[in-house]
Design a protein around this motif. Sequence first.
Motif, mmCIF file in Angstrom:
data_model
loop_
_atom_site.group_PDB
_atom_site.id
_atom_site.type_symbol
_atom_site.label_atom_id
_atom_site.label_comp_id
_atom_site.label_asym_id
_atom_site.label_seq_id
_atom_site.Cartn_x
_atom_site.Cartn_y
_atom_site.Cartn_z
ATOM 1 N N GLN A 198 39.253 58.037 44.278
ATOM 2 C CA GLN A 198 39.492 57.649 42.885
ATOM 3 C C GLN A 198 39.528 56.133 42.736
ATOM 4 O O GLN A 198 39.378 55.605 41.631
ATOM 5 C CB GLN A 198 40.814 58.251 42.376
ATOM 6 C CG GLN A 198 41.016 59.731 42.665
ATOM 7 C CD GLN A 198 39.773 60.564 42.454
ATOM 8 O OE1 GLN A 198 39.150 60.511 41.385
ATOM 9 N NE2 GLN A 198 39.402 61.350 43.461
ATOM 10 N N ARG A 199 39.691 55.430 43.843
ATOM 11 C CA ARG A 199 39.736 53.965 43.834
ATOM 12 C C ARG A 199 38.353 53.326 43.945
ATOM 13 O O ARG A 199 38.236 52.097 43.879
ATOM 14 C CB ARG A 199 40.598 53.479 45.013
ATOM 15 C CG ARG A 199 42.063 53.819 44.911
ATOM 16 C CD ARG A 199 42.797 53.778 46.249
ATOM 17 N NE ARG A 199 42.399 52.660 47.088
ATOM 18 C CZ ARG A 199 42.698 52.540 48.378
ATOM 19 N NH1 ARG A 199 43.399 53.501 48.977
ATOM 20 N NH2 ARG A 199 42.306 51.509 49.076
ATOM 21 N N ALA A 200 37.315 54.125 44.096
ATOM 22 C CA ALA A 200 35.996 53.585 44.438
ATOM 23 C C ALA A 200 35.450 52.646 43.374
ATOM 24 O O ALA A 200 34.902 51.584 43.690
ATOM 25 C CB ALA A 200 35.011 54.736 44.688
ATOM 26 N N VAL A 201 35.566 53.012 42.102
ATOM 27 C CA VAL A 201 35.077 52.167 41.013
ATOM 28 C C VAL A 201 36.252 51.343 40.496
ATOM 29 O O VAL A 201 37.244 51.890 40.018
ATOM 30 C CB VAL A 201 34.465 53.006 39.877
ATOM 31 C CG1 VAL A 201 34.068 52.116 38.698
ATOM 32 C CG2 VAL A 201 33.258 53.782 40.384
ATOM 33 N N LYS A 202 36.120 50.042 40.587
ATOM 34 C CA LYS A 202 37.219 49.147 40.226
ATOM 35 C C LYS A 202 37.246 48.898 38.714
ATOM 36 O O LYS A 202 36.205 48.783 38.065
ATOM 37 C CB LYS A 202 37.092 47.812 40.964
ATOM 38 C CG LYS A 202 36.977 47.929 42.480
ATOM 39 C CD LYS A 202 38.176 48.619 43.094
ATOM 40 C CE LYS A 202 38.088 48.724 44.598
ATOM 41 N NZ LYS A 202 37.036 49.637 45.081
ATOM 42 N N SER A 203 38.446 48.779 38.186
ATOM 43 C CA SER A 203 38.624 48.409 36.790
ATOM 44 C C SER A 203 38.413 46.907 36.628
ATOM 45 O O SER A 203 38.370 46.147 37.600
ATOM 46 C CB SER A 203 40.036 48.782 36.331
ATOM 47 O OG SER A 203 40.996 47.957 36.986
ATOM 48 N N ASP A 204 38.323 46.474 35.385
ATOM 49 C CA ASP A 204 38.204 45.035 35.130
ATOM 50 C C ASP A 204 39.414 44.279 35.664
ATOM 51 O O ASP A 204 39.278 43.156 36.175
ATOM 52 C CB ASP A 204 38.057 44.778 33.626
ATOM 53 C CG ASP A 204 36.715 45.238 33.081
ATOM 54 O OD1 ASP A 204 35.779 45.437 33.888
ATOM 55 O OD2 ASP A 204 36.601 45.399 31.844
ATOM 56 N N GLU A 205 40.595 44.883 35.565
ATOM 57 C CA GLU A 205 41.806 44.229 36.074
ATOM 58 C C GLU A 205 41.732 44.066 37.589
ATOM 59 O O GLU A 205 42.127 43.025 38.142
ATOM 60 C CB GLU A 205 43.040 45.036 35.684
ATOM 61 C CG GLU A 205 43.325 45.046 34.193
ATOM 62 C CD GLU A 205 44.600 45.810 33.856
ATOM 63 O OE1 GLU A 205 45.621 45.599 34.546
ATOM 64 O OE2 GLU A 205 44.583 46.615 32.914
ATOM 65 N N GLU A 206 41.244 45.064 38.283
ATOM 66 C CA GLU A 206 41.126 44.968 39.735
ATOM 67 C C GLU A 206 40.088 43.930 40.137
ATOM 68 O O GLU A 206 40.298 43.161 41.096
ATOM 69 C CB GLU A 206 40.748 46.339 40.313
ATOM 70 C CG GLU A 206 41.852 47.375 40.219
ATOM 71 C CD GLU A 206 41.420 48.724 40.764
ATOM 72 O OE1 GLU A 206 41.972 49.140 41.810
ATOM 73 O OE2 GLU A 206 40.535 49.358 40.167
ATOM 74 N N ILE A 207 38.978 43.899 39.438
ATOM 75 C CA ILE A 207 37.928 42.927 39.771
ATOM 76 C C ILE A 207 38.435 41.503 39.575
ATOM 77 O O ILE A 207 38.103 40.592 40.360
ATOM 78 C CB ILE A 207 36.668 43.204 38.934
ATOM 79 C CG1 ILE A 207 36.039 44.530 39.376
ATOM 80 C CG2 ILE A 207 35.647 42.074 39.067
ATOM 81 C CD1 ILE A 207 34.941 45.030 38.471
ATOM 82 N N THR A 208 39.267 41.283 38.566
ATOM 83 C CA THR A 208 39.876 39.964 38.386
ATOM 84 C C THR A 208 40.682 39.563 39.616
ATOM 85 O O THR A 208 40.592 38.425 40.095
ATOM 86 C CB THR A 208 40.784 39.967 37.134
ATOM 87 O OG1 THR A 208 39.982 40.169 35.976
ATOM 88 C CG2 THR A 208 41.532 38.653 36.998
ATOM 89 N N PHE A 209 41.452 40.494 40.161
ATOM 90 C CA PHE A 209 42.237 40.211 41.364
ATOM 91 C C PHE A 209 41.325 39.909 42.557
ATOM 92 O O PHE A 209 41.606 39.027 43.371
ATOM 93 C CB PHE A 209 43.157 41.384 41.682
ATOM 94 C CG PHE A 209 44.402 41.445 40.834
ATOM 95 C CD1 PHE A 209 44.556 40.636 39.719
ATOM 96 C CD2 PHE A 209 45.424 42.322 41.147
ATOM 97 C CE1 PHE A 209 45.700 40.691 38.935
ATOM 98 C CE2 PHE A 209 46.575 42.391 40.381
ATOM 99 C CZ PHE A 209 46.711 41.571 39.268
ATOM 100 N N MET A 210 40.227 40.651 42.674
ATOM 101 C CA MET A 210 39.325 40.440 43.802
ATOM 102 C C MET A 210 38.612 39.092 43.693
ATOM 103 O O MET A 210 38.333 38.442 44.714
ATOM 104 C CB MET A 210 38.333 41.603 43.904
ATOM 105 C CG MET A 210 39.016 42.925 44.227
ATOM 106 S SD MET A 210 37.892 44.291 44.552
ATOM 107 C CE MET A 210 37.266 43.844 46.158
ATOM 108 N N ARG A 211 38.328 38.661 42.486
ATOM 109 C CA ARG A 211 37.740 37.332 42.318
ATOM 110 C C ARG A 211 38.732 36.243 42.747
ATOM 111 O O ARG A 211 38.345 35.240 43.341
ATOM 112 C CB ARG A 211 37.313 37.121 40.871
ATOM 113 C CG ARG A 211 36.144 37.999 40.433
ATOM 114 C CD ARG A 211 35.596 37.550 39.087
ATOM 115 N NE ARG A 211 34.600 38.490 38.575
ATOM 116 C CZ ARG A 211 33.336 38.536 38.982
ATOM 117 N NH1 ARG A 211 32.916 37.707 39.924
ATOM 118 N NH2 ARG A 211 32.492 39.416 38.455
#
Length: 435
Positions: A198-211
């Motif tokens: 269920q974690r495979a596709v990241k949300s916009d909030e998660e992508i912000t953290f990864m950036r």
Amino acid sequence: MLYVNQSITKTTRNAAIVMEADRVLYTNVVVTHRTALAEIAMPSTALPFSQIEYATRLAKTRDAMEAKGIDLLFVEDPSNMAWLTGYDGWSFYVHQGVIVFKDQDPIWWGRSMDGNGAVRTVYMDDDRVLRYPDHYVQANTLHPMQHLAEIIRAYGYHNQRIGVELENYYFSAKAYLVLQEELPDAKFVDATALVNWQRAVKSDEEITFMRRAARISEKMIDGIVERIEPGMKKNDLVAEIYADAIRGVDDDWGEYPAIVPLLPSGSDAAAPHLTWDGRRFEEGQATFFEIAGCYRRYHAPLCRTVFLGQPPQHMLDAEKALVEGIEAGLEIARPGNRAGQIADALYGSLEKAGIKRDGRCGYPIGISYPPDWGERTISLRREDETVLEAGMTFHFMPGLWMADWGLEITESILIKEDGPAEALCRRPRELIVKN
């Protein structure tokens, strides 16, 4: 709250009675699956994500439970615990977990003292934090799963289908055997990686953290290139790597990564997972550095190789082939294509240069705790048929480990809505030569 400030001599029978009373009380504050997005309650805890984010995650997990016929899910992987509830603490060396229901808020369950951390980090109300007394910890005659079984009985799931993460670093064989013994009428279902998927596709909030994590990774690599020189002790450089990782970038502070820095030199670079010692860097040797910036437990791994002096021609040839292979893989990494096609593109480029490599060349990344920053689901290898979706993130990791040398140039990548994948880190894709 169960077991808060209670005597550890309370019998399990009395505990079960108390928990049954709590179960009746909890039904008055149930959040159903179908209305979770609208009704989920959030406390005043300063959470890393929004209310809608946690509600969406819970709904996705419940859908996966229903598809697999699971009535109750027990999650012990700390990455999944954090993803579902926000829990964050260095307590995964003892048994703990999150109990996911179909029709009410999850329960955090763990060691009594760690419940103090749970009430400060999870989104659920304090009465959804249940603790086991400390005399269960590393005891010879008791096991924490006996306490968990009492909770499951009290909530009426002793004869239901219970999902457990069988293939997991944190759920031991003993834990499984004790649960089976304590709940003989339950049907245990292998729920390995159910939440991970269920974690495979990241949300916009998660992508912000990864950036943000990627900016920290860049700082770490820049610091390595600036400081490394012949005669420098490896442990001294690692101390600086950690300093850069933890200080972070601007207001984006760093955290401990799930894997320690890896930095073998010379012939040792043929081995992909060696750490460091007190030896000194030498001129005429290559050292690959496998590091990751980490922000709010989200990782952006990045590997680069530094050669002190003039590299031999075979390494320059390998660099050219590897960079071409990475670029070919990024070009094919688009929604609708298969994960295996990324590996096909990479290996095709390497084979043209006479380099034979097979197996896995990448894996999904995101939130994680030691000992691994991978999500343990999709693999970038030829036989993986998983269809890529926008929002998936991977460590594209085509390291070369030869007989007596090694070369790593890697990228953390994001599958975009259209076009080729994006490399989250912005550093030259090359063998770094420092004369």
